[in-house]
Structure formats: structure tokens, C-alpha cells
Design an enzyme around this catalytic site. Structure first.
Site, PDB file in Angstrom:
ATOM      1  N   ASP A 103     -59.677  -1.168  49.032  1.00 13.81           N
ATOM      2  CA  ASP A 103     -58.594  -0.189  48.928  1.00 13.81           C
ATOM      3  C   ASP A 103     -58.351   0.485  50.280  1.00 13.81           C
ATOM      4  OD1 ASP A 103     -58.475  -0.738  46.244  1.00 13.81           O
ATOM      5  OD2 ASP A 103     -59.780   0.935  45.683  1.00 13.81           O
TER       6      ASP A 103
HETATM    7  N1  URA Z   1     -63.664  -1.376  43.983  1.00 19.21           N
HETATM    8  C1  URA Z   1     -62.736  -0.426  44.196  1.00 19.21           C
HETATM    9  O1  URA Z   1     -62.472   0.381  43.337  1.00 19.21           O
HETATM   10  N2  URA Z   1     -62.123  -0.412  45.388  1.00 19.21           N
HETATM   11  C2  URA Z   1     -62.409  -1.274  46.374  1.00 19.21           C
HETATM   12  O2  URA Z   1     -61.821  -1.193  47.443  1.00 19.21           O
HETATM   13  C3  URA Z   1     -63.382  -2.255  46.141  1.00 19.21           C
HETATM   14  C4  URA Z   1     -63.984  -2.275  44.926  1.00 19.21           C
END
Ligand code: URA
Length: 236
Positions: A103
Site C-alpha cells: 500500500d
Molecule cells: N497487507 C496490507 O494490508 N497492506 C500491504 O501493503 C501489504 C499487506
């Protein structure tokens, strides 16, 4: 077949002018014999090429390890926002893409390659490559939360999550190892136990961990040993 100077550039030995210098100085051998012509044609898979006695291996593909900082999106291009590929300054980024996604607000280990086969194998839902995340939570993380995550939780998808591994580090900090890669999976898993992620960093993927000396925003090519481990993992 390709030119010797190009072969050396492609294997990360140096820039075109640097490798030409090495060749002209007599520091390069082809099949054990000194070669001083940069335009000598070599077989990238068949000839043994060494610089100062050290063999250089040719890879058709490129593999980088990026320490993703927060604020950068996991995409190849975007009209407005900075992407992880923008961080690979100086590299030929044509055909490169991130393996899986982190993310925008997440940090840590991100593999970037142009090897579609390897990426596909690593990401295959059937493969279950371990990913370990350092997670800081808004509320204290409870023992029963660990039990839930370790058993698998309902995050609103058709299937519950596969059993995860939890290592509690502090009241609000855990290392969480998951074997899937669903959208926002870690955040949704913490939500499923009534908590919230306030900081997320991926520490490892399969056999590879984020190196301590790789600073946030920096990248480096995978070394031979790392690549071998990753290939083996993808073929398990
Ligand atoms: N899980 C999440 O919630 N975000 C990420 O970036 C990776 C795994």
C-alpha cells in the site's frame, strides 16, 4: 551473440566506457583467454567471461530489491503520484514491474523485476510464499487476537485467511507472517480482530529479508545467491 562490452554492461560490471577500459587494459578473459577488443562477439550463455578472474553471469532478466518508503505507490507509472519505479534512478526500467503490491502508506521489502515467469510463480495463490510484516497497531494486541489470526479469520472474502504466524514484540507491535497476498490483507486481518494498523513494513518474502543496510528509498540488484534462493522457492 552480443558484443563483449555490452555483455559486461548488462551484467552490471560498469558503464559502456568503463567496461571498454577494463577490456583494453587486458582485465577481461573469454574462455580463459585475454580479450582486448570490446566488439568481440560472445555467446551470453555459452562463453565463460571473467573480469579480473571473476566470472560474470548473464541474466536475461533483471532483479532488484527496493526498500519502499511510505508515500510512493506500487505501480509502474502514474500521471500524478511518484511510483516505485521512479525510485530506480539510473536503471533501465523498461519492462520492470513490482512483484505484488505494498500500500502507499506501507514500507519495506519490494521485489522489482522483468521476469514475468518468476513473478507469476511467486504470486500464485497455490504457492503460499511466506511474507512477514512488522505491524504496529492502534490498540494493544491481545493474546486472543493472536489465536484468531493463527487460526484464520473472516475478512469478508469467500474464504477465511489461511493460518498465519504471530510473534508479539510489544503491547502494540507484532511480526505477522502470512502465506497469501490478498488486497489489504494485513489491515483487514487486524480489523477482523477489532484493531487497526497504524504502521506496516514488509520484512521478508520467502527466503529473502530486507537487508539492514538498505536504506529507505534505496534499491540494489539481487545477488547470485539471493536469486538462486528465490528461484528455488518459486519452484517448490
Ligand atoms: N497487507 C496490507 O494490508 N497492506 C500491504 O501493503 C501489504 C499487506
Amino acid at each position: 551473440m552480443m558484443r563483449l562490452d555490452r555483455f559486461l554492461c548488462e551484467t552490471g560490471t560498469g558503464t559502456r566506457s568503463e567496461v571498454k577500459q577494463l577490456i583494453r587494459k587486458g582485465l577481461v578473459t573469454v574462455n580463459g583467454l585475454q580479450e582486448t577488443s570490446p566488439d568481440r562477439k560472445v555467446g551470453e550463455e555459452t562463453d565463460v567471461i571473467a573480469v579480473r578472474g571473476e566470472q560474470r553471469l548473464f541474466h536475461k532478466f533483471h532483479y532488484y530489491l527496493l526498500h519502499k518508503p511510505a508515500g510512493v505507490i506500487t505501480a509502474t507509472r502514474d500521471s500524478g503520484q511518484e511510483t516505485v519505479l521512479d525510485l530506480l534512478a539510473g536503471e533501465n526500467i523498461r519492462n520492470l514491474f513490482p512483484v505484488g503490491r505494498l500500500d502507499k502508506d506501507a514500507e519495506g521489502f519490494l521485489l522489482i523485476t522483468d521476469d514475468g515467469g518468476l513473478a507469476h510463480r511467486l504470486l500464485s495463490p497455490k504457492k503460499h510464499v511466506d511474507k512477514t510484516y512488522f505491524v504496529r497497531t492502534k490498540l494493544p494486541f491481545l493474546k486472543q487476537d493472536a489465536e484468531c489470526l493463527e487460526a484464520g479469520v473472516d475478512i469478508g472474502d469467500e474464504m477465511r485467511t489461511l493460518p498465519a504466524r504471530v510473534e508479539q514484540l510489544a503491547d502494540n507491535e507484532i511480526n505477522l507472517t502470512i502465506r497469501e497476498g490478498r488486497f489489504h490483507q494485513v489491515k483487514r486481518m487486524l480489523e477482523a480482530v477489532g484493531n487497526e494498523v497504524v504502521y506496516l513494513k514488509r520484512l521478508s518474502m520467502g527466503p529473502l529479508a530486507l537487508p539492514n543496510d538498505l536504506k529507505k528509498g534505496c534499491f540494489r540488484p539481487l545477488n547470485e545467491e539471493e536469486l538462486l534462493k528465490l528461484r528455488q522457492e518459486s519452484l517448490l
